[in-house]
Each structure stands twice: as C-alpha cells, then as structure tokens.
Design a protein around this motif. Structure first.
Motif, PDB file in Angstrom:
ATOM      1  N   UNK A 139       0.845  -1.202   0.000  1.00 26.72           N
ATOM      2  CA  UNK A 139       0.000   0.000   0.000  1.00 26.72           C
ATOM      3  C   UNK A 139       0.874   1.244   0.000  1.00 26.72           C
ATOM      4  N   UNK A 140       0.637   2.133  -0.943  1.00 29.45           N
ATOM      5  CA  UNK A 140       1.389   3.389  -1.025  1.00 29.45           C
ATOM      6  C   UNK A 140       0.436   4.500  -1.401  1.00 29.45           C
ATOM      7  N   UNK A 141       0.173   5.371  -0.471  1.00 26.89           N
ATOM      8  CA  UNK A 141      -0.755   6.483  -0.677  1.00 26.89           C
ATOM      9  C   UNK A 141       0.037   7.786  -0.614  1.00 26.89           C
ATOM     10  N   UNK A 142       0.100   8.477  -1.746  1.00 28.70           N
ATOM     11  CA  UNK A 142       0.845   9.729  -1.833  1.00 28.70           C
ATOM     12  C   UNK A 142      -0.129  10.874  -2.059  1.00 28.70           C
ATOM     13  N   UNK A 143       0.030  11.937  -1.296  1.00 28.83           N
ATOM     14  CA  UNK A 143      -0.783  13.139  -1.523  1.00 28.83           C
ATOM     15  C   UNK A 143       0.083  14.358  -1.249  1.00 28.83           C
ATOM     16  N   UNK A 144       0.021  15.328  -2.155  1.00 27.08           N
ATOM     17  CA  UNK A 144       0.755  16.579  -2.027  1.00 27.08           C
ATOM     18  C   UNK A 144      -0.244  17.733  -1.925  1.00 27.08           C
ATOM     19  N   UNK A 145       0.085  18.700  -1.093  1.00 31.92           N
ATOM     20  CA  UNK A 145      -0.710  19.920  -0.980  1.00 31.92           C
ATOM     21  C   UNK A 145       0.182  21.118  -1.313  1.00 31.92           C
TER      22      UNK A 145
END
Length: 227
Positions: free
Chosen positions: A210-216
């Motif tokens: 599982x790899x969840x990437x999020x950028x803001x």
C-alpha cells in the motif's frame, strides 16, 4: 480546545506555526501588510474553525467521470460522465451555484474518477517519487482570503463532500457547526472497491504494498479561470 477523544465528527485539530495569538490580527512581512480574521476580540487566536460556509469557494476537479451510487451511497460499479450533470467541476465552479439542486444528498458527496495528467510544480522537490504516477486532483480557492490549495495524488479517486450531515455539532470555542460549513477533498481508492472487480484493486500483497501519496500546495496566486 474541544475534547478530541469525544469528537464524533472527526473535526481537525491541526495547528500551524502560530499556536497562540497574533495581536491586532495583522502583521507586516517584507513590506507587505497582512490582515487576518480576528476571532478573539481584536486578535487572531490559533487560526479560525468558525469561518462561515463554503458556498462561495471555487472548486475545480480534474475528473471526467464519477462512480454513481445507490440509496445507501454504495457505488453501483458503473462509471458515469460528469458532462451535463451537477457533478461537473472540470471548469472552476462556485460550490453554492448548484448545490441546492442536490436534494438527494443535501449537497456533494461523490467519488470522482481522476483523469490522468502529470504534475511537476508540486512534486519537483520529491525526487524519490515517480512523477508519472502523480496526478492533479483538484484546486480550491477561497475568494475572501485569496488562498489557493492544489492537491495531487497517486490515488485513482477523490471524494468531494460538503458537510451535508453536520448539524448542531459543537467545535472549538463552542461554535456550533451546520451543514455546508466545510468541505472535504479526500484522495482515495474507489469506495467498495473490494466488491467491484472492475474498480482498481485495493488488495495489499507483498508484491503490491500500500502506497498512498498526496501533495498539498498553498499559494495566493489565482489559477487561470478562478479570478
């Protein structure tokens, strides 16, 4: 602060670099004078949970399709085009411009199928990630403050929710929140994916961790079409 252990609404408690007060709710930085929202007399304290509703905020979601759902908000397994629907945010839209037409859910509560596009301005300083797996999900602008938020992710979906079921819920400093007092933009796998083989799989294995990437990315520069 309110008691997070007894908070049933999962209201956020993230505090920025100023975890106390700014006198007069204003400051000057590099010759530019900034005015903040005064939420404790003439001062700014911690930030502001009581900032009105989200009906005047402008949202753009980079998704040509969404996953329709049944009366229990469970996806049917199909995909529908946003074109010609109230869910179309391919071009920037004011949240409140059509929200009252969504009588079934009392607002937005939909999972979007994100279009594949490449983003560089957020991930350029993250060399350990494959830029080609990151896609721009959405852009939000608060016209009152001029703040802009852009989100990019490696997830296939984005849930857009406008606090439709919040009612008389007490938050910080005793403020009572009502529907549409906030919005959520949740990068995610499609809901109920495990029951729909045609959805991207959420099964985790040693070969597929599982790899969840999020950028803001936050700015005060209005993107094209927002001003």
């Amino acid at each position: 602060m309110f008691n997070l252990q007894n908070d049933t609404q999962y209201f956020g408690a993230t505090v920025g670099r100023v975890a106390n007060r700014i006198g007069g709710a204003q400051f000057t930085l590099n010759g530019i004078h900034y005015k903040l929202i005064a939420n404790e007399g003439n001062n700014a304290l911690h930030g502001n949970h009581n900032s009105g509703n989200i009906l005047n905020q402008v949202v753009q979601i980079f998704a040509s399709e969404f996953t329709p759902f049944d009366d229990q908000l469970i996806p049917t397994g199909n995909f529908s085009s946003v074109k010609g629907t109230l869910n179309d945010f391919l071009k920037p839209q004011v949240v409140g411009s059509r929200i009252n037409q969504l009588s079934k859910t009392n607002g937005y509560n939909v999972n979007y199928v994100l279009d594949k596009n490449h983003v560089r301005d957020i991930t350029v300083h993250m060399p350990n990630h494959d830029h080609n797996e990151i896609t721009v999900a959405d852009i939000v602008m608060d016209k009152r403050s001029g703040r802009v938020m852009k989100i990019a992710t490696n997830q296939p979906g984005l849930q857009f929710y406008t606090a439709n079921y919040v009612k008389n819920d007490k938050g910080k400093d005793g403020f009572v929140y009502q529907p549409r007092s906030a919005l959520c933009l949740e990068t995610q796998a499609f809901p109920d994916s495990v029951n729909h083989p045609n959805f991207p799989s959420t099964i985790v294995t040693t070969e597929k961790p599982y790899k969840h990437i999020v950028f803001f990315k936050f700015s005060t520069d209005p993107p094209r079409g927002f001003s």
